[in-house]
Motif scaffolding. Structure first.
Motif, mmCIF file in Angstrom:
data_model
loop_
_atom_site.group_PDB
_atom_site.id
_atom_site.type_symbol
_atom_site.label_atom_id
_atom_site.label_comp_id
_atom_site.label_asym_id
_atom_site.label_seq_id
_atom_site.Cartn_x
_atom_site.Cartn_y
_atom_site.Cartn_z
ATOM 1 N N TYR A 78 0.911 -1.036 0.092
ATOM 2 C CA TYR A 78 0.097 -0.005 -0.018
ATOM 3 C C TYR A 78 0.937 1.211 0.013
ATOM 4 C CZ TYR A 78 -3.551 -3.335 1.609
ATOM 5 O OH TYR A 78 -4.553 -4.358 1.488
ATOM 6 N N SER A 79 0.228 2.440 -0.414
ATOM 7 C CA SER A 79 1.090 3.647 -0.317
ATOM 8 C C SER A 79 0.309 4.646 0.555
ATOM 9 C CB SER A 79 1.082 4.299 -1.672
ATOM 10 O OG SER A 79 -0.121 4.527 -2.318
ATOM 11 N N HIS A 80 1.115 5.406 1.211
ATOM 12 C CA HIS A 80 0.608 6.338 2.325
ATOM 13 C C HIS A 80 1.577 7.695 1.874
ATOM 14 C CE1 HIS A 80 -1.433 3.267 4.443
ATOM 15 N NE2 HIS A 80 -0.064 2.560 4.385
ATOM 16 N N GLY A 81 0.996 8.631 2.582
ATOM 17 C CA GLY A 81 1.669 10.001 2.308
ATOM 18 C C GLY A 81 1.244 11.290 2.835
ATOM 19 N N TYR A 82 1.887 12.386 3.110
ATOM 20 C CA TYR A 82 1.354 13.637 3.472
ATOM 21 C C TYR A 82 2.279 14.648 2.791
ATOM 22 C CZ TYR A 82 5.437 14.996 6.427
ATOM 23 O OH TYR A 82 6.653 15.513 6.842
ATOM 24 N N THR A 83 1.584 15.837 3.021
ATOM 25 C CA THR A 83 2.145 17.034 2.512
ATOM 26 C C THR A 83 1.794 18.249 3.575
ATOM 27 O OG1 THR A 83 2.789 18.657 0.660
ATOM 28 C CG2 THR A 83 0.504 17.777 0.872
ATOM 29 N N ALA A 84 2.506 19.155 3.984
ATOM 30 C CA ALA A 84 2.076 20.305 4.814
ATOM 31 C C ALA A 84 2.955 21.333 4.556
ATOM 32 C CB ALA A 84 2.514 19.697 6.344
ATOM 33 N N ALA A 85 2.252 22.453 4.988
ATOM 34 C CA ALA A 85 2.754 23.995 5.076
ATOM 35 C C ALA A 85 2.607 24.416 6.480
ATOM 36 C CB ALA A 85 1.954 24.730 4.152
ATOM 37 N N HIS A 86 4.064 25.212 6.986
ATOM 38 C CA HIS A 86 3.907 25.539 8.315
ATOM 39 C C HIS A 86 4.416 27.162 8.328
ATOM 40 C CE1 HIS A 86 5.142 21.388 9.885
ATOM 41 N NE2 HIS A 86 5.197 21.267 8.589
ATOM 42 N N VAL A 87 3.887 27.817 9.123
ATOM 43 C CA VAL A 87 4.287 29.193 9.209
ATOM 44 C C VAL A 87 4.877 29.353 10.801
ATOM 45 C CG1 VAL A 87 3.631 31.845 9.297
ATOM 46 C CG2 VAL A 87 2.920 30.184 7.394
ATOM 47 N N SER A 88 6.105 29.746 11.166
ATOM 48 C CA SER A 88 6.342 30.029 12.654
ATOM 49 C C SER A 88 6.856 31.238 12.873
ATOM 50 C CB SER A 88 7.162 28.737 12.847
ATOM 51 O OG SER A 88 8.513 28.662 12.164
ATOM 52 N N GLY A 89 7.220 31.501 13.947
ATOM 53 C CA GLY A 89 8.140 32.551 14.525
ATOM 54 C C GLY A 89 8.458 32.764 15.974
ATOM 55 N N ASP A 90 8.934 33.616 16.593
ATOM 56 C CA ASP A 90 9.422 33.707 17.928
ATOM 57 C C ASP A 90 8.319 34.262 18.739
ATOM 58 O OD1 ASP A 90 11.687 32.229 17.710
ATOM 59 O OD2 ASP A 90 12.977 34.134 17.181
ATOM 60 N N LEU A 91 7.913 33.791 19.880
ATOM 61 C CA LEU A 91 7.033 34.401 20.583
ATOM 62 C C LEU A 91 7.421 34.248 21.963
ATOM 63 C CD1 LEU A 91 4.249 35.551 21.094
ATOM 64 C CD2 LEU A 91 3.140 33.338 21.207
ATOM 65 N N GLY A 92 8.123 35.312 22.851
ATOM 66 C CA GLY A 92 8.194 35.222 24.308
ATOM 67 C C GLY A 92 9.328 34.257 24.456
ATOM 68 N N GLY A 93 10.387 34.061 23.466
ATOM 69 C CA GLY A 93 11.554 33.038 23.793
ATOM 70 C C GLY A 93 11.245 31.704 23.088
ATOM 71 N N PHE A 94 9.982 31.338 22.940
ATOM 72 C CA PHE A 94 9.826 30.003 22.379
ATOM 73 C C PHE A 94 9.513 30.293 20.870
ATOM 74 C CE2 PHE A 94 8.706 29.165 26.503
ATOM 75 C CZ PHE A 94 8.753 27.581 26.647
ATOM 76 N N ASN A 95 9.716 29.191 20.134
ATOM 77 C CA ASN A 95 9.571 29.588 18.582
ATOM 78 C C ASN A 95 8.244 28.450 18.529
ATOM 79 O OD1 ASN A 95 11.039 27.675 15.815
ATOM 80 N ND2 ASN A 95 9.994 29.707 15.701
ATOM 81 N N VAL A 96 7.282 29.229 17.864
ATOM 82 C CA VAL A 96 5.785 28.495 17.722
ATOM 83 C C VAL A 96 5.473 28.778 16.326
ATOM 84 C CG1 VAL A 96 5.249 29.368 20.089
ATOM 85 C CG2 VAL A 96 4.810 30.877 18.307
ATOM 86 N N GLY A 97 4.561 27.810 16.041
ATOM 87 C CA GLY A 97 3.916 27.842 14.646
ATOM 88 C C GLY A 97 2.586 27.206 14.543
ATOM 89 N N GLY A 98 1.986 27.025 13.350
ATOM 90 C CA GLY A 98 0.952 26.542 12.971
ATOM 91 C C GLY A 98 0.986 25.764 11.659
ATOM 92 N N PHE A 99 0.154 24.817 11.386
ATOM 93 C CA PHE A 99 0.455 23.948 9.938
ATOM 94 C C PHE A 99 -0.825 23.503 9.588
ATOM 95 C CE2 PHE A 99 1.348 21.049 13.508
ATOM 96 C CZ PHE A 99 0.717 19.964 13.118
#
Length: 250
Positions: A78-99
């Motif tokens: 069988y075949s499986h897969g994924y593709t994704a896009a992320h946007v991230s930046g620094d917030l209060g010393g943490f690197n945070v993002g969404g995808f």
């Protein structure tokens, strides 16, 4: 499946010339995995993946990543897969993002949405994510919580551990608890070798259902980054890939 592999290989080949600037990096990797179920079955999986990330305006970073997997059982493939896009930046010393992303699971198409964060303290790095997946046409969905940590004995050698909790609703309620332990080493030519063992326990409607042990080995070419520690602390995100791994073993 051949078309998927050719497409992934072509996309990966395009990453190298596109990461010439210092604010852009990428990776190409090949992974082998064997997963054994307590019920007696097992599969081998061969994955080809790639990612590219670049800085955009106002301190934000954009990433695209994906993977295609050939899964071989004793009776079929069988075949499986994924593709994704992320946007991230620094917030209060943490690197945070969404995808956001798309999933392919045994021919079923699903969507993916999540948030992610990471930070480092000296030689210790930690990352986590929360994601939601929805296979609307086949009426099942999932909620996924992942946390992981790496300890660097030297800038190019680390041991890592992780935990994920996953709830998948098909009408029946599945719960998947997964623990992992691994290590990674990057050579001077930016080639990284890595491996991990993952144990997953499955419950359905509150009762024990199955258990798996997975051994994963891989090689990755890191392009445009720094040491393994640099790449872990501020490099490419693996949150969407973690969800794809969960479905691969489900």
């Amino acid at each position: 499946m051949k078309k998927l592999l050719v497409g992934a290989a072509t996309a990966a080949a395009l990453i190298a010339p596109s990461v010439a600037s210092a604010d852009t990096q990428g990776a190409i990797d090949f992974t082998f995995e064997n997963t054994e179920y307590d019920s007696g079955s097992d599969f081998d999986a061969y994955s080809l993946g790639g990612a590219i990330a670049t800085d955009i305006s106002h301190g934000l970073r954009l990433q695209a990543d994906g993977r295609t997997t050939l899964q071989e059982w004793s009776s079929d493939s069988y075949s499986h897969g994924y593709t994704a896009a992320h946007v991230s930046g620094d917030l209060g010393g943490f690197n945070v993002g969404g995808f956001v992303g798309l999933l392919n699971y045994y021919g079923d198409g699903g969507t993916l949405l999540g948030v992610e964060a990471r930070n480092d303290w000296g030689n210790f790095s930690v990352d986590g994510s929360i994601a939601f997946s929805d296979f609307r046409d086949n009426d099942f969905d999932g909620t996924h919580y992942n946390i992981g940590g790496s300890y660097f004995f030297m800038p190019n050698f680390a041991v890592n551990a992780g935990y994920s909790f996953n709830e998948i609703d098909t009408g029946a309620d599945y719960e998947l608890d997964a623990w992992s332990l691994g290590a990674a080493y990057q050579f001077a030519n930016n080639v990284e070798v890595f491996g991990a063992w993952t144990n997953t326990n499955y419950e359905v409607n509150g009762s024990d259902y199955n258990e798996t042990d997975s051994l994963q080995l891989g090689v990755r070419l890191n392009i445009g980054g720094g040491t393994l520690q640099d790449n872990t602390n501020g490099g490419l995100w693996n949150s969407a890939r973690d969800v794809a791994d969960t479905y691969l073993r489900w």
